[in-house]
Design an enzyme around this catalytic site. Sequence first.
Site, PDB file in Angstrom:
ATOM      1  N   ARG A   5      13.367   7.424  45.106  1.00 38.21           N
ATOM      2  CA  ARG A   5      11.874   8.114  45.415  1.00 38.21           C
ATOM      3  C   ARG A   5      10.403   7.101  45.687  1.00 38.21           C
ATOM      4  O   ARG A   5      10.446   6.773  46.599  1.00 38.21           O
ATOM      5  CB  ARG A   5      11.350   9.524  44.138  1.00 38.21           C
ATOM      6  CG  ARG A   5      12.097  10.229  44.404  1.00 38.21           C
ATOM      7  CD  ARG A   5      11.393  10.987  43.336  1.00 38.21           C
ATOM      8  NE  ARG A   5       9.673  11.291  43.659  1.00 38.21           N
ATOM      9  CZ  ARG A   5       9.040  12.451  43.237  1.00 38.21           C
ATOM     10  NH1 ARG A   5      10.085  12.935  42.191  1.00 38.21           N
ATOM     11  NH2 ARG A   5       7.670  12.467  43.555  1.00 38.21           N
ATOM     12  N   ASP A  26       3.785   3.119  34.142  1.00 39.51           N
ATOM     13  CA  ASP A  26       4.714   3.073  35.325  1.00 39.51           C
ATOM     14  C   ASP A  26       6.671   2.301  34.739  1.00 39.51           C
ATOM     15  O   ASP A  26       7.107   1.972  35.671  1.00 39.51           O
ATOM     16  CB  ASP A  26       5.225   2.967  36.262  1.00 39.51           C
ATOM     17  CG  ASP A  26       4.421   4.138  37.089  1.00 39.51           C
ATOM     18  OD1 ASP A  26       3.795   5.444  36.676  1.00 39.51           O
ATOM     19  OD2 ASP A  26       3.805   4.371  37.983  1.00 39.51           O
ATOM     20  N   LYS A  80       4.391   1.596  46.954  1.00 41.67           N
ATOM     21  CA  LYS A  80       4.625   3.339  47.303  1.00 41.67           C
ATOM     22  C   LYS A  80       3.220   3.870  47.402  1.00 41.67           C
ATOM     23  O   LYS A  80       2.928   4.990  47.512  1.00 41.67           O
ATOM     24  CB  LYS A  80       6.101   4.095  46.059  1.00 41.67           C
ATOM     25  CG  LYS A  80       5.844   5.266  46.574  1.00 41.67           C
ATOM     26  CD  LYS A  80       7.087   6.275  44.894  1.00 41.67           C
ATOM     27  CE  LYS A  80       6.177   6.219  44.252  1.00 41.67           C
ATOM     28  NZ  LYS A  80       5.606   7.505  43.386  1.00 41.67           N
ATOM     29  N   ASN A  81       2.437   4.437  45.481  1.00 38.92           N
ATOM     30  CA  ASN A  81       1.609   4.234  45.342  1.00 38.92           C
ATOM     31  C   ASN A  81       0.192   4.310  45.677  1.00 38.92           C
ATOM     32  O   ASN A  81      -0.733   4.687  45.469  1.00 38.92           O
ATOM     33  CB  ASN A  81       1.486   4.369  43.740  1.00 38.92           C
ATOM     34  CG  ASN A  81       2.717   5.369  42.938  1.00 38.92           C
ATOM     35  OD1 ASN A  81       3.228   5.859  44.062  1.00 38.92           O
ATOM     36  ND2 ASN A  81       2.520   5.099  41.844  1.00 38.92           N
ATOM     37  N   CYS A  85       6.127  18.841  35.716  1.00 39.62           N
ATOM     38  CA  CYS A  85       6.945  18.227  35.753  1.00 39.62           C
ATOM     39  C   CYS A  85       7.560  17.154  34.600  1.00 39.62           C
ATOM     40  O   CYS A  85       7.282  17.161  33.793  1.00 39.62           O
ATOM     41  CB  CYS A  85       6.270  16.998  37.261  1.00 39.62           C
ATOM     42  SG  CYS A  85       5.402  15.477  36.057  1.00 39.62           S
ATOM     43  N   ARG A 101       0.629  17.360  33.592  1.00 34.27           N
ATOM     44  CA  ARG A 101      -0.103  16.867  34.928  1.00 34.27           C
ATOM     45  C   ARG A 101      -0.664  17.791  35.485  1.00 34.27           C
ATOM     46  O   ARG A 101      -0.143  17.803  36.855  1.00 34.27           O
ATOM     47  CB  ARG A 101       0.706  16.163  35.763  1.00 34.27           C
ATOM     48  CG  ARG A 101       1.539  14.764  34.952  1.00 34.27           C
ATOM     49  CD  ARG A 101       2.641  14.647  35.946  1.00 34.27           C
ATOM     50  NE  ARG A 101       2.150  13.079  36.805  1.00 34.27           N
ATOM     51  CZ  ARG A 101       3.443  12.411  37.528  1.00 34.27           C
ATOM     52  NH1 ARG A 101       3.659  13.384  38.103  1.00 34.27           N
ATOM     53  NH2 ARG A 101       1.744  11.963  38.702  1.00 34.27           N
TER      54      ARG A 101
HETATM   55  N1  EPU Z   1      -4.665  14.723  33.921  1.00 33.52           N
HETATM   56  C1  EPU Z   1      -5.615  15.299  33.654  1.00 33.52           C
HETATM   57  N2  EPU Z   1      -5.774  16.587  34.983  1.00 33.52           N
HETATM   58  C2  EPU Z   1      -5.850  15.714  36.308  1.00 33.52           C
HETATM   59  C3  EPU Z   1      -4.901  14.401  36.690  1.00 33.52           C
HETATM   60  C4  EPU Z   1      -4.494  13.706  35.115  1.00 33.52           C
HETATM   61  O1  EPU Z   1      -5.139  15.677  33.195  1.00 33.52           O
HETATM   62  O2  EPU Z   1      -6.480  16.538  37.322  1.00 33.52           O
HETATM   63  C5  EPU Z   1      -4.223  13.929  33.301  1.00 33.52           C
HETATM   64  C6  EPU Z   1      -2.608  13.715  33.723  1.00 33.52           C
HETATM   65  O3  EPU Z   1      -1.696  14.485  33.362  1.00 33.52           O
HETATM   66  C7  EPU Z   1      -1.418  12.272  32.924  1.00 33.52           C
HETATM   67  C8  EPU Z   1      -2.978  11.300  33.454  1.00 33.52           C
HETATM   68  O4  EPU Z   1      -4.388  12.292  33.379  1.00 33.52           O
HETATM   69  O5  EPU Z   1      -1.324  12.652  32.205  1.00 33.52           O
HETATM   70  C9  EPU Z   1      -2.819  10.085  34.231  1.00 33.52           C
HETATM   71  O6  EPU Z   1      -2.626  11.218  35.041  1.00 33.52           O
HETATM   72  P1  EPU Z   1      -3.221  10.248  36.623  1.00 33.52           P
HETATM   73  O7  EPU Z   1      -4.225  11.491  37.108  1.00 33.52           O
HETATM   74  O8  EPU Z   1      -3.755   8.950  36.585  1.00 33.52           O
HETATM   75  O9  EPU Z   1      -1.912  10.258  37.743  1.00 33.52           O
HETATM   76  P2  EPU Z   1      -1.463  10.511  39.055  1.00 33.52           P
HETATM   77  O10 EPU Z   1      -2.449   9.833  39.768  1.00 33.52           O
HETATM   78  O11 EPU Z   1      -0.634  11.950  38.832  1.00 33.52           O
HETATM   79  C10 EPU Z   1      -0.217   8.195  39.760  1.00 33.52           C
HETATM   80  C11 EPU Z   1       0.908   7.556  39.450  1.00 33.52           C
HETATM   81  C12 EPU Z   1       1.925   7.585  38.714  1.00 33.52           C
HETATM   82  C13 EPU Z   1       1.176   6.536  37.537  1.00 33.52           C
HETATM   83  C14 EPU Z   1       0.084   6.965  37.442  1.00 33.52           C
HETATM   84  C15 EPU Z   1      -0.774   6.576  36.279  1.00 33.52           C
HETATM   85  C16 EPU Z   1       0.211   7.528  42.425  1.00 33.52           C
HETATM   86  C17 EPU Z   1       1.473   9.076  43.309  1.00 33.52           C
HETATM   87  N3  EPU Z   1       0.946   8.462  40.922  1.00 33.52           N
HETATM   88  O12 EPU Z   1       0.265   9.273  39.117  1.00 33.52           O
HETATM   89  O13 EPU Z   1       3.245   7.289  39.447  1.00 33.52           O
HETATM   90  O14 EPU Z   1       2.010   6.863  36.463  1.00 33.52           O
HETATM   91  O15 EPU Z   1      -1.292   7.541  38.069  1.00 33.52           O
HETATM   92  O16 EPU Z   1      -0.785   5.247  36.293  1.00 33.52           O
HETATM   93  O17 EPU Z   1       0.178   6.837  42.511  1.00 33.52           O
HETATM   94  C18 EPU Z   1       5.158   6.663  39.342  1.00 33.52           C
HETATM   95  O18 EPU Z   1       4.764   6.014  40.962  1.00 33.52           O
HETATM   96  O19 EPU Z   1       6.743   6.929  38.953  1.00 33.52           O
HETATM   97  C19 EPU Z   1       4.084   7.217  39.056  1.00 33.52           C
HETATM   98  C20 EPU Z   1       4.257   8.084  38.027  1.00 33.52           C
END
Ligand code: EPU
Length: 417
Positions: free
Chosen positions: A397, A305, A22-23, A117, A122
């Site tokens: 999802r 995850d 998915k990701n 969320c 996030r």
């Molecule tokens: N963060 C910030 N600022 C930002 C971006 C992130 O503070 O601009 C923080 C987030 O709040 C979090 C941490 O940094 O505490 C890491 O967030 P990241 O941006 O890496 O997560 P994401 O890109 O929103 C993806 C996956 C998630 C997975 C995380 C970590 C996708 C679509 N989603 O999320 O997947 O948990 O990376 O590996 O790729 C899931 O599939 O259940 C899921 C939540």
Amino acid sequence: MDKLVIEGGSALSGTVRVSGAKNASLPALAASLLTGDELRLDNVPDVRDVSTLLQLLSDLGCRAERLGRHRWALSTTKILSHEAPWELVRKMRASVLVLGPLVARHGHARVSLPGGCAIGARPIDRHLDGLERLGAEIKLEHGYIEARADRLRGAEVTFEDATVTGTENVMMAACLARGTTVLRNAAREPEVVDLAQLLITMGARIDGHGTRTIIIEGVDELHGAEHAIIADRIEAGTLLIAAAITGGRVTLEGVEPAHLEAVLARLRQVGLELECGKRWMRLGNGRPLRAHDMVTEPYPGFPTDLQAQYMVLMTQAGGVSRISEQIFEHRFMHVPELERMGAAIALSGHVATIEGPTPLTGAEVTASDLRASACLVLAGLAARGTTVVHRVYHLDRGYEQLESKLAALGARIERMR
Ligand code: EPU
């Protein structure tokens, strides 16, 4: 609303094919906005987040044709809208992945801020800082991000802390910028590498993906391509743990063992037998299970995850284990539900301490997010009696028919509508 009814106690056994990730699919679908040509994607899982993004892409002007259950042809010859509305971003934060491609190819994007969320605040400040470094003008108004740029220009972007979708968003945008972009402290997840490989097939010039420094030489345009999405390492880990807690043996096909190194190492420490080959892995019977601490980390560390699923495993392992969640602040929503099933867990800030083994008993439980739902399903498989998992739309999802895969391995699990 659908629910899953599980009769626990059956040891899983057999062979199952892991779906596409998915990701990795979500950024790959968003990348279709970067070209007017056709993009063909294979191994896209049939999950709700994919349908949500396809709906958004279609509103933006992308024509998506389904060529098979997991195969899509996408083309965006003309952009009809620049907006990712609140109703969609609220449902799925990853909608923000259209921001980079829209501003890079079309000079304008209007994307709702995702807000909080279930698993934490996030924010997306790192995405926005990166795009600003590339020259986008960014305003926040009425809950929306307005991003504009004539043509982005290459720049040095240092992510304060790694971000997966932030790296993906800025990397996609930088492909069409004038000049060279260097992304430092970039995310190294296999999904980021898969996206880079797709972009390279589309004509992008990218180097260093899979390391902390990604270098992108901007090009004037990208072209169509064909690409098969990598297997879902989180689904694979979930199925391994499902087999482990039921004392079963399973073989997973279509999976890349290298993407799960930290998880496999930890499962071996817990006492499980694992064998791996090219695109397969096999989990043998490994009782008794031994408690082992775990800390979630960015790749190549143990993935957040799989934290909830690992916690269920620890409820069945002998001894005390400490699980430290380092990525998201509220990712322990499954704990009270596991306690209701008989688990002994003490929470203190980012750390959960689990005492095992504790017999679990079936109960009515409610899923709060995608991975918490998977954890409750696994707990149901290990429990004595009947477990009913409510709000399984969270599960849908990101898992493609998890209950059918588990049932094919011998689990007694049924979806009720
Ligand atoms: N963060 C910030 N600022 C930002 C971006 C992130 O503070 O601009 C923080 C987030 O709040 C979090 C941490 O940094 O505490 C890491 O967030 P990241 O941006 O890496 O997560 P994401 O890109 O929103 C993806 C996956 C998630 C997975 C995380 C970590 C996708 C679509 N989603 O999320 O997947 O948990 O990376 O590996 O790729 C899931 O599939 O259940 C899921 C939540």
